[in-house]
Design an enzyme around this catalytic site. Structure first.
Site, PDB file in Angstrom:
ATOM      1  N   ARG A 220       9.675  -7.359 -40.777  1.00  0.00           N
ATOM      2  CA  ARG A 220       9.041  -6.171 -40.210  1.00  0.00           C
ATOM      3  C   ARG A 220       8.291  -5.333 -41.267  1.00  0.00           C
ATOM      4  NH1 ARG A 220      12.644  -2.328 -36.248  1.00  0.00           N
ATOM      5  NH2 ARG A 220      10.941  -1.397 -35.054  1.00  0.00           N
TER       6      ARG A 220
ATOM      7  N   THR B 131      -3.947 -10.122 -41.038  1.00  0.00           N
ATOM      8  CA  THR B 131      -4.955 -10.232 -42.088  1.00  0.00           C
ATOM      9  C   THR B 131      -5.617 -11.611 -42.098  1.00  0.00           C
ATOM     10  OG1 THR B 131      -3.195 -10.728 -43.675  1.00  0.00           O
ATOM     11  CG2 THR B 131      -3.953  -8.449 -43.550  1.00  0.00           C
TER      12      THR B 131
ATOM     13  N   GLU C 150       9.645 -15.955 -37.081  1.00  0.00           N
ATOM     14  CA  GLU C 150       8.240 -16.334 -37.062  1.00  0.00           C
ATOM     15  C   GLU C 150       8.056 -17.757 -37.560  1.00  0.00           C
ATOM     16  OE1 GLU C 150       3.878 -14.730 -38.647  1.00  0.00           O
ATOM     17  OE2 GLU C 150       5.613 -13.401 -38.689  1.00  0.00           O
TER      18      GLU C 150
ATOM     19  N   PHE D 145      12.470  -9.597 -35.864  1.00  0.00           N
ATOM     20  CA  PHE D 145      12.090  -8.822 -37.052  1.00  0.00           C
ATOM     21  C   PHE D 145      11.270  -9.618 -38.058  1.00  0.00           C
ATOM     22  CE2 PHE D 145      16.430  -7.289 -35.804  1.00  0.00           C
ATOM     23  CZ  PHE D 145      15.997  -6.179 -35.099  1.00  0.00           C
TER      24      PHE D 145
ATOM     25  N   GLN E  66       9.490 -16.415 -32.478  1.00  0.00           N
ATOM     26  CA  GLN E  66       8.370 -15.503 -32.292  1.00  0.00           C
ATOM     27  C   GLN E  66       7.046 -16.246 -32.198  1.00  0.00           C
ATOM     28  OE1 GLN E  66      10.442 -12.792 -35.598  1.00  0.00           O
ATOM     29  NE2 GLN E  66       8.415 -12.028 -35.112  1.00  0.00           N
TER      30      GLN E  66
ATOM     31  N   ALA F 194       2.887  -8.758 -36.704  1.00  0.00           N
ATOM     32  CA  ALA F 194       1.819  -7.852 -37.153  1.00  0.00           C
ATOM     33  C   ALA F 194       1.645  -6.669 -36.207  1.00  0.00           C
ATOM     34  CB  ALA F 194       0.496  -8.597 -37.323  1.00  0.00           C
TER      35      ALA F 194
ATOM     36  N   PHE G  66       5.969  -6.831 -43.201  1.00  0.00           N
ATOM     37  CA  PHE G  66       5.243  -7.968 -43.792  1.00  0.00           C
ATOM     38  C   PHE G  66       4.616  -7.625 -45.143  1.00  0.00           C
ATOM     39  CE2 PHE G  66       2.123 -11.507 -43.698  1.00  0.00           C
ATOM     40  CZ  PHE G  66       2.924 -12.517 -43.209  1.00  0.00           C
TER      41      PHE G  66
ATOM     42  N   GLU H  71       6.020  -2.219 -36.250  1.00  0.00           N
ATOM     43  CA  GLU H  71       6.336  -2.180 -37.676  1.00  0.00           C
ATOM     44  C   GLU H  71       6.227  -0.798 -38.323  1.00  0.00           C
ATOM     45  OE1 GLU H  71       5.008  -6.366 -39.540  1.00  0.00           O
ATOM     46  OE2 GLU H  71       3.464  -5.402 -38.332  1.00  0.00           O
TER      47      GLU H  71
ATOM     48  N   ARG I  17      -0.614  -8.220 -48.100  1.00  0.00           N
ATOM     49  CA  ARG I  17      -0.441  -6.979 -47.337  1.00  0.00           C
ATOM     50  C   ARG I  17       0.239  -5.908 -48.187  1.00  0.00           C
ATOM     51  NH1 ARG I  17      -0.404  -4.970 -41.798  1.00  0.00           N
ATOM     52  NH2 ARG I  17      -1.300  -6.927 -41.060  1.00  0.00           N
TER      53      ARG I  17
END
Length: 765
Positions: free
Chosen positions: A343, A446, A233, A229, A198, A515, A345, A716, A311
């Site tokens: 997904r 964020t 990442e 998902f 990702q 995100a 986060f 998400e 988050r």
């Protein structure tokens, strides 16, 4: 116009015929080598000696690489430089890579990896929240605290008070395509990497560090993933770096893919949480003060745990105004896989905490849980404004009261709740439950600087359009949506647009596709690039017809200038002859963001996405077996770029969220070994677990903020609609008795049976 059309996924025919190429399907040059990791069989301790002689002697083995053989940086961390590719002296979790086998086949590499003679000294692993707290094992010196108001005073002065604790399990990503990468050595020490990731730029960065070149010496390509998902990442870094290091050492192409068991044992999961709460509220159920404590089990390396935990704190309010609130977050270091992005986060965990509180309050007061939720919504009556989040962002577009009212009506919630109560009064064994839960999810990274994207657009002489952007396609339909944006800007059919593989050599310095920002960021970057070229074409035609560029209309494959009409291809051909550039880059950065994560203040989100779900379930009180009977969803996608793709995302997100909170249970033994490491022991939802009645509709209203065609993110937020399934199970369990059932998550059959026992044990709530 191409946007807002329910077009199929651009690779749909390839998916259903099996012709879509993933990393493991790409034809590789003759002589390609295959890699596998040899991994630790203890969760904590020291590596005393590593004899790879038997590995090197195994059939097909070309080389073995240990930490001592790595030429440059031994790190694959996306954040804190604390995640060695290969263990050196310290072993931090069971499954940690110790060495790399390079062999002539995938099977030869995996077989040989088991032959090493490894001598270790086992330590005392930290596996649980309580053990981490007792040993003060954490990633920050102390807990992070966000909040406002006199929390203790508000709780003490309230008419009613409650305390509780919720254990929330983690989740395995279980992407259909496992982690995979390949590396092809080039001239001058350069490297081309194909990765199921990702975040191609992150792969580029870590590979460059590992082989000692600048980032311009590494090109990373990602055409598609078979699911991500969040699990791709940062978790793909290790494979890409291993392949590049081995390719550099051998001069031959190298490829690596995890077997499913290795994938589950080596890679990180969704963070599991413990949430403790104390809340004070009035007779209507309105919260006057609340104190949350989050305990986040992060695993052995920091990875993305700090922003995930942040988050979770930022979504501890969900849809509710909390006048006096404190959220305390402990980020705990344990001897387990490094928990990572998944997904939502952290948002789902934070949101589940406040939804538990709403159900607990409703049970204590004997009220309909929907009524309790409504009286706590942002906005509403009162002398003081009820529109500020705990971190100080104003909620200006709160549509949930109207959205929920429509869903209550279309799903016949009131009548069905009465029917559920009647059923439960007449049936002792099978009990039903129903719940309506809302979602308010903030959209943006964020980490503010990640909210940027680039794009590259070429228009060829024949009118065809070549498009590249920094987002990655993992099955979510991003490429099709962005192609629709490009087609709409030029007024052509989407078939005229071809999107090619995400490539760091075409669009640099990209952010992860995460995100929920893929369409927002890349769609706007593409729009800006297309508009640059379109303006050049408009200026050409306006000059020829002595009019203004704004009077040149691009529509239905034609270009209209006054009374004259040309095909788009004709105009492009004329522009080429006139020596007008038909290529442009585009760039976009999300506006109006300001976030101080240390103080917990600012505007971290550009906007909020909303939704709500009604779920009805039935449980067997003798076995804990349960079923989802019906689900009705109304979800806010703004002015949807592609309604069919968005509805598919909503359906999939709901099922994945319900799976997280019901069947998907991660189990480690007391040695730190993951016991649920394969499809045989880890239960993701199957087709038979979907609701028999599954109604999904979109809330048809444009985004108030200036996003691409006024759409909203839809990656998400739908996952958290699955909370309604868990809440409905809580409702069913609670119907069994008067004692608060205190259902935990995931609500497996065993947990439901235990909760039924608690509910029927007697006593007051």
């Amino acid at each position: 116009m191409s946007v807002a059309k329910p077009l199929p996924h651009d690779s749909a025919p390839l998916h259903v015929t099996g012709a879509a190429r993933y990393v493991d399907d790409i034809p590789m040059p003759v002589g390609t080598l295959h890699l596998a990791f040899g991994i630790s069989d203890i969760a904590a301790g020291r590596l005393l000696s590593l004899d790879t002689g038997p590995v090197r002697a195994a059939p097909g083995v070309v080389a073995v690489i240990t930490a001592a053989d790595l030429p440059f940086d031994n790190d694959v961390s996306p954040s804190n430089h604390d995640e060695p590719l290969l263990a050196e002296e310290v072993i931090s979790y069971l499954g940690q890579p110790l060495f790399i086998v390079v062999a002539t086949s995938h099977l030869s590499a995996r077989r040989a990896a088991r032959l090493a003679r490894v001598e270790t000294e086992a330590g005392d692993p930290i596996l649980t929240v309580d053990e981490a707290l007792a040993r003060n094992s954490r990633f920050e010196e102390g807990p992070r605290v966000y909040g406002r108001g006199d929390v203790a005073g508000a709780i003490a002065g309230a008419a009613h008070r409650l305390t509780g604790r919720l254990e929330i399990g983690g989740q395995e990503h279980f992407y259909l395509e496992g982690q995979a990468a390949a590396a092809l050595p080039q001239d001058n020490g350069d490297m081309v990497v194909m990765s199921s990731t990702q975040h191609p730029t992150e792969i580029q960065h870590k590979v460059a560090e590992a082989i000692g070149v600048h980032m311009h010496g590494v090109r990373v390509e990602t055409r598609r993933m078979g699911g991500g998902f969040g699990g791709k990442e940062s978790q793909g870094n290790a494979l890409a770096v291993a392949c590049a290091v081995a390719a550099r050492a051998t001069g031959r192409p190298c490829k690596m893919r995890y077997d499913r068991d290795d994938d589950m044992v080596i890679t990180g999961k969704r963070h599991d949480f413990r949430i403790e709460y104390e809340v004070g509220f009035d007779d209507s159920g309105r919260i006057e003060g609340i104190d949350f404590t989050h305990y986040t089990r992060c695993g052995w390396a920091q990875d993305l745990s700090l922003p995930v935990a942040d988050r979770a704190m930022l979504h501890a309010d969900n849809a509710y105004f909390l006048p006096a609130v404190r959220i305390t977050s402990h980020r705990l270091k344990t001897s387990t896989q490094s928990a990572t992005a998944f997904r939502g986060f952290g948002g789902p965990q934070g949101m589940l905490g406040i939804e538990r509180v709403m159900d607990h309050i409703a049970t204590r007061l004997g009220k309909d849980p929907v009524a309790v939720r409504r009286c706590n919504f942002y906005g509403g009556s009162g002398t003081e404004p009820r529109d500020l989040t705990p971190y100080g962002q104003q909620v200006t577009d709160f549509i949930l009261p109207d959205l929920m009212s429509r869903l209550e009506e279309t799903a016949c919630y009131t009548a069905r709740r009465a029917a559920v109560e009647s059923w439960n009064a007449e049936n002792a064994i099978l009990k039903k439950g129903i719940a309506l839960t809302p979602v308010k999810f903030g959209i943006s990274f964020t980490l503010t600087h990640l909210n940027q994207a680039g794009a590259l657009v070429h228009v060829y002489q024949d009118g065809s359009i070549h498009l590249n952007h920094g987002g990655t396609e993992m099955g979510q339909g991003l490429f099709q949506k962005v192609a629709q944006v490009a087609a709409a800007r030029f007024g052509v059919d989407v078939s005229a647009v071809r999107i090619t593989a995400t490539d760091t050599g075409k669009v640099p310095n990209t952010s992860a596709t995460a995100a929920s920002s893929g369409s927002d960021l890349n769609g706007m970057a593409v729009q800006n690039a297309c508009d640059t070229i379109r303006m050049r074409l408009a200026e050409l035609m306006a000059g020829r017809h002595q009019t203004l560029p704004s009077e040149v209309i691009f529509k239905d494959g034609k270009v209209h200038v006054g009374s004259a009409t040309y095909s788009f291809a004709e105009v492009v051909a004329d522009a080429y002859v006139a020596r007008i550039s038909l290529s442009a880059t585009g760039f976009y950065k999300t506006p109006d963001l300001a976030w101080d994560r240390i103080r917990g203040e600012g505007r971290p989100f550009f906007y909020f996405a909303y939704g709500a779900a009604v779920t009805e379930v039935v449980i067997d009180t003798l076995t804990g077996e349960n079923r989802i009977l019906r689900t009705d969803i109304l979800h806010d996608a703004g002015a949807s770029l592609n309604p069919e793709i968005d509805i598919g995302q909503i359906e999939g997100g709901y099922v994945q969220g319900a799976g997280w909170l019901t069947t998907e249970e991660l189990v480690w033994d007391d040695k730190g070994r993951l016991r649920t490491h394969a499809p045989s022991t880890y239960k993701i939802p199957g087709c038979s677990d979907r609701p028999d009645i599954f109604n999904v509709a979109l809330w048809d209203a444009p985004n108030n903020e200036a996003t691409v065609y006024r759409s909203k993110a839809v990656g998400e937020p739908p996952l958290m609609l699955g909370i309604s399934a868990w809440s409905a199970l809580c409702d069913a369990v609670q119907s069994c008795g008067d004692t608060y059932a205190d259902l935990q998550a995931p609500a497996t059959a065993e947990e439901i049976l235990a909760a039924v026992g608690r509910a029927t044990s007697g006593g007051a709530v």
